[in-house]
Write a protein that holds these residues in place. Structure first.
Motif, PDB file in Angstrom:
ATOM      1  N   LYS A   1      -2.832   3.604  -2.939  1.00 22.83           N
ATOM      2  CA  LYS A   1      -2.905   2.660  -4.051  1.00 22.83           C
ATOM      3  C   LYS A   1      -2.271   1.336  -3.623  1.00 22.83           C
ATOM      4  O   LYS A   1      -1.277   1.319  -2.907  1.00 22.83           O
ATOM      5  CB  LYS A   1      -2.172   3.222  -5.267  1.00 22.83           C
ATOM      6  CG  LYS A   1      -2.356   2.409  -6.505  1.00 22.83           C
ATOM      7  CD  LYS A   1      -1.834   3.124  -7.733  1.00 22.83           C
ATOM      8  CE  LYS A   1      -2.093   2.254  -8.944  1.00 22.83           C
ATOM      9  NZ  LYS A   1      -1.661   2.869 -10.176  1.00 22.83           N
ATOM     10  N   ASN A   2      -2.867   0.204  -4.068  1.00 26.18           N
ATOM     11  CA  ASN A   2      -2.362  -1.121  -3.718  1.00 26.18           C
ATOM     12  C   ASN A   2      -1.714  -1.790  -4.917  1.00 26.18           C
ATOM     13  O   ASN A   2      -2.220  -1.681  -6.034  1.00 26.18           O
ATOM     14  CB  ASN A   2      -3.487  -2.020  -3.203  1.00 26.18           C
ATOM     15  CG  ASN A   2      -3.993  -1.571  -1.859  1.00 26.18           C
ATOM     16  OD1 ASN A   2      -3.229  -1.142  -1.013  1.00 26.18           O
ATOM     17  ND2 ASN A   2      -5.291  -1.676  -1.653  1.00 26.18           N
ATOM     18  N   PHE A   3      -0.613  -2.501  -4.658  1.00 25.32           N
ATOM     19  CA  PHE A   3       0.070  -3.310  -5.650  1.00 25.32           C
ATOM     20  C   PHE A   3       0.205  -4.708  -5.076  1.00 25.32           C
ATOM     21  O   PHE A   3       0.726  -4.873  -3.966  1.00 25.32           O
ATOM     22  CB  PHE A   3       1.474  -2.767  -5.954  1.00 25.32           C
ATOM     23  CG  PHE A   3       1.484  -1.442  -6.657  1.00 25.32           C
ATOM     24  CD1 PHE A   3       1.543  -1.381  -8.038  1.00 25.32           C
ATOM     25  CD2 PHE A   3       1.442  -0.255  -5.932  1.00 25.32           C
ATOM     26  CE1 PHE A   3       1.558  -0.161  -8.685  1.00 25.32           C
ATOM     27  CE2 PHE A   3       1.458   0.964  -6.570  1.00 25.32           C
ATOM     28  CZ  PHE A   3       1.506   1.021  -7.953  1.00 25.32           C
TER      29      PHE A   3
ATOM     30  N   THR B   1       0.861  -1.177   0.000  1.00 23.28           N
ATOM     31  CA  THR B   1       0.000   0.000   0.000  1.00 23.28           C
ATOM     32  C   THR B   1       0.899   1.229   0.000  1.00 23.28           C
ATOM     33  O   THR B   1       1.815   1.339   0.819  1.00 23.28           O
ATOM     34  CB  THR B   1      -0.921   0.027   1.236  1.00 23.28           C
ATOM     35  OG1 THR B   1      -1.676  -1.185   1.269  1.00 23.28           O
ATOM     36  CG2 THR B   1      -1.861   1.222   1.201  1.00 23.28           C
ATOM     37  N   THR B   2       0.631   2.156  -0.929  1.00 25.64           N
ATOM     38  CA  THR B   2       1.440   3.368  -1.038  1.00 25.64           C
ATOM     39  C   THR B   2       0.905   4.458  -0.116  1.00 25.64           C
ATOM     40  O   THR B   2      -0.198   4.351   0.426  1.00 25.64           O
ATOM     41  CB  THR B   2       1.443   3.910  -2.475  1.00 25.64           C
ATOM     42  OG1 THR B   2       0.127   4.402  -2.791  1.00 25.64           O
ATOM     43  CG2 THR B   2       1.850   2.858  -3.483  1.00 25.64           C
TER      44      THR B   2
ATOM     45  N   GLN C   1      -0.240   7.084  -1.034  1.00 23.10           N
ATOM     46  CA  GLN C   1      -1.414   7.656  -1.693  1.00 23.10           C
ATOM     47  C   GLN C   1      -2.622   6.726  -1.647  1.00 23.10           C
ATOM     48  O   GLN C   1      -3.660   7.018  -2.223  1.00 23.10           O
ATOM     49  CB  GLN C   1      -1.074   7.993  -3.154  1.00 23.10           C
ATOM     50  CG  GLN C   1       0.032   9.012  -3.300  1.00 23.10           C
ATOM     51  CD  GLN C   1      -0.356  10.358  -2.732  1.00 23.10           C
ATOM     52  OE1 GLN C   1      -1.445  10.856  -3.010  1.00 23.10           O
ATOM     53  NE2 GLN C   1       0.511  10.942  -1.926  1.00 23.10           N
TER      54      GLN C   1
END
Length: 73
Positions: A36-38, A31-32, A34
């Motif tokens: 956003k998830n990768f 999780t960034t 910002q």
């Protein structure tokens, strides 16, 4: 930058300064800052090891360690 591998095998480069959280669900989910998830194939231990190496290379780990030492005194 660190190299990561998406579940489809695509390799991409990521700036670890933007990593806020790493989870194992069992896939490694990053999780960034910002939000956003990768989801990546890479093991969470490899990601953390690569993050620390990157921080050392740019001198950030040394700064954090020194700050921690000063706070302990």
């Amino acid at each position: 930058m660190i190299s990561l591998t998406r579940l489809n095998g695509e390799i991409f480069w990521f700036n670890p300064i933007y990593i806020e959280k790493i989870q194992c669900n069992p896939d490694t989910t990053i999780t960034t800052t910002q939000g956003k998830n990768f989801v990546v194939k890479d093991d969470h231990e490899k990601v953390i090891k690569d993050m620390k190496r990157f921080y050392r290379e740019i001198g950030l780990l040394r700064i954090v360690n020194k700050a921690g030492e000063e706070n302990e005194k």
